[in-house]
Write a protein that holds these residues in place. Structure first.
Motif, mmCIF file in Angstrom:
data_model
loop_
_atom_site.group_PDB
_atom_site.id
_atom_site.type_symbol
_atom_site.label_atom_id
_atom_site.label_comp_id
_atom_site.label_asym_id
_atom_site.label_seq_id
_atom_site.Cartn_x
_atom_site.Cartn_y
_atom_site.Cartn_z
ATOM 1 N N ALA A 46 0.856 -1.187 0.000
ATOM 2 C CA ALA A 46 0.000 0.000 0.000
ATOM 3 C C ALA A 46 0.889 1.233 0.000
ATOM 4 N N VAL A 47 0.636 2.136 -0.951
ATOM 5 C CA VAL A 47 1.474 3.332 -1.095
ATOM 6 C C VAL A 47 0.587 4.564 -1.150
ATOM 7 N N GLU A 48 0.863 5.502 -0.270
ATOM 8 C CA GLU A 48 0.183 6.799 -0.291
ATOM 9 C C GLU A 48 1.093 7.821 -0.946
ATOM 10 N N VAL A 49 0.583 8.545 -1.923
ATOM 11 C CA VAL A 49 1.380 9.529 -2.664
ATOM 12 C C VAL A 49 0.923 10.923 -2.275
ATOM 13 N N VAL A 50 1.881 11.778 -1.895
ATOM 14 C CA VAL A 50 1.595 13.138 -1.460
ATOM 15 C C VAL A 50 2.391 14.117 -2.315
ATOM 16 N N GLY A 51 1.710 15.114 -2.894
ATOM 17 C CA GLY A 51 2.396 16.190 -3.604
ATOM 18 C C GLY A 51 2.870 15.856 -5.003
ATOM 19 N N LEU A 52 2.251 14.898 -5.662
ATOM 20 C CA LEU A 52 2.721 14.471 -6.982
ATOM 21 C C LEU A 52 2.342 15.437 -8.104
ATOM 22 N N GLU A 53 1.291 16.197 -7.942
ATOM 23 C CA GLU A 53 0.724 16.962 -9.062
ATOM 24 C C GLU A 53 1.727 17.899 -9.750
ATOM 25 N N PRO A 54 2.470 18.743 -9.021
ATOM 26 C CA PRO A 54 3.424 19.636 -9.712
ATOM 27 C C PRO A 54 4.492 18.879 -10.492
ATOM 28 N N LEU A 55 4.986 17.790 -9.937
ATOM 29 C CA LEU A 55 5.980 16.978 -10.634
ATOM 30 C C LEU A 55 5.382 16.350 -11.885
ATOM 31 N N ASP A 56 4.192 15.800 -11.749
ATOM 32 C CA ASP A 56 3.542 15.144 -12.874
ATOM 33 C C ASP A 56 3.288 16.131 -14.015
ATOM 34 N N ALA A 57 2.916 17.362 -13.676
ATOM 35 C CA ALA A 57 2.657 18.377 -14.708
ATOM 36 C C ALA A 57 3.916 18.677 -15.502
ATOM 37 N N ARG A 58 5.048 18.804 -14.825
ATOM 38 C CA ARG A 58 6.314 19.072 -15.524
ATOM 39 C C ARG A 58 6.687 17.915 -16.448
#
Length: 323
Positions: free
Chosen positions: A97-109
């Motif tokens: 089980a993996v919780e991901v926090v704060g991925l959106e800015p990285l994913d956009a780049r």
């Protein structure tokens, strides 16, 4: 040479392979149960200097004197990440089980085709990102690693996942910078760990857990040269087969003023160390530097007394002491 590069691997490649066969045959739960006696063995047989270093770190992170359970827990969490690493590299990710926090800015780049530098630490597991997030990641992930002090473990990990060896950019090679630049130009991810330095690298004194500690200038200097955005990354162990992938913006670009380069590098290293300190206090058993981290700076050499054959009046008072 820094202290951690002088440490020898404990155990043998044959023992690592045998343990891997056992846990693959009997399953993760049996492997997890075996970690308790294995951890006890490594705690009891750890070199005295390593035990002192572990207790010194835990005292700073916990804000109190660590007990035997605290020491055991640090070694045990490290062992858990190693067990998970074996399963994840072999593609056996069921049950995690993996919780991901704060991925959106990285994913956009990344979806814009922009290469990114992920700056992490020996905190938790970097491998969780590459294995668990790799399938859905829009870019390749290339960790930059110092490979000299963990050859046996690396040989096992590369056997479990042959693609791993080709993805790693080895530090200290003539083509290191060229490979990193090419990866970024393709819109890939470059992974760096900023709390250790290979031998001979420049170190900076910055505050960390209550005292000045040595942090390498290299990661920040490399980010300046490569000119890519920098995002902090930490793969925190939160329990058996549970991880938190945390991404935090760090810099759109690290720019160093040539006239004040040392001051600028120290400022960036201080920012990085402050964030690492906060996470070490929140998750003290996730930081895996089993050596005297604060003792990395050697004391300056003591200059010899003036020679009686040379009159003091003729000595150059502005000259530096002999080295």
């Amino acid at each position: 040479m820094t202290a951690w590069t002088r440490q020898k691997e404990r155990g043998s490649l044959a023992a690592l392979r045998l343990m891997t066969r056992i846990v693959f045959t009997l399953g993760w739960h049996v492997g997890y149960a075996l970690l308790h006696p294995i951890t006890a063995y490594f705690v009891l047989t750890a070199p005295a200097a390593q035990r002192r270093a572990v207790r010194a770190y835990l005292a700073r992170a916990l804000g109190r004197a660590p007990g035997v359970r605290d020491v055991f827990r640090l070694y045990f969490v490290f062992a858990c990440t190693m067990l998970d690493r074996v399963f994840l590299l072999a593609g056996r990710s069921a049950g995690y089980a993996v919780e991901v926090v704060g991925l959106e800015p990285l994913d956009a780049r990344l979806r814009q085709g922009q290469g990114v530098i992920l700056l992490g630490a020996h905190l938790g597991s970097f491998e969780v990102l590459r294995v668990l997030a790799g399938a859905n990641c829009p870019a390749e992930i290339h960790p930059m690693m110092y490979e000299e002090n963990a050859r046996q473990a690396d040989a096992l990990f590369n056997a479990l996942d042959p693609a791993r060896a080709s993805s790693v950019i080895a530090l200290g090679r003539p083509d290191t910078m060229l490979r990193a630049q090419e990866c970024l130009e393709r819109g890939s991810i470059i992974g760096l760990l900023g709390d250790r330095a290979p031998r001979g690298e420049r170190m900076l004194r910055v505050p960390f857990l209550g005292a000045e500690a040595p942090f390498p200038a290299g990661p920040h200097l490399l980010a300046h040269v490569l000119g890519a955005p920098v995002v902090l990354f930490f793969g925190l162990w939160r329990g058996p087969r549970r991880y938190e992938l945390r991404f935090e913006p760090f810099a759109d670009r690290i720019v160093l003023d040539r006239a004040n380069r040392t001051a600028a590098l120290t400022e960036w290293a201080t920012r990085y160390a402050a964030r690492l300190e906060a996470l070490c206090r929140a998750h003290p058993y996730n930081w895996f530097n089993f050596y005297d981290f604060w003792g990395e700076f050697e004391a300056p050499p003591t200059p010899p007394p003036p020679s009686p054959a040379v009159p003091c009046s003729t000595a150059d008072a502005s000259a530096p002491p002999p080295r």
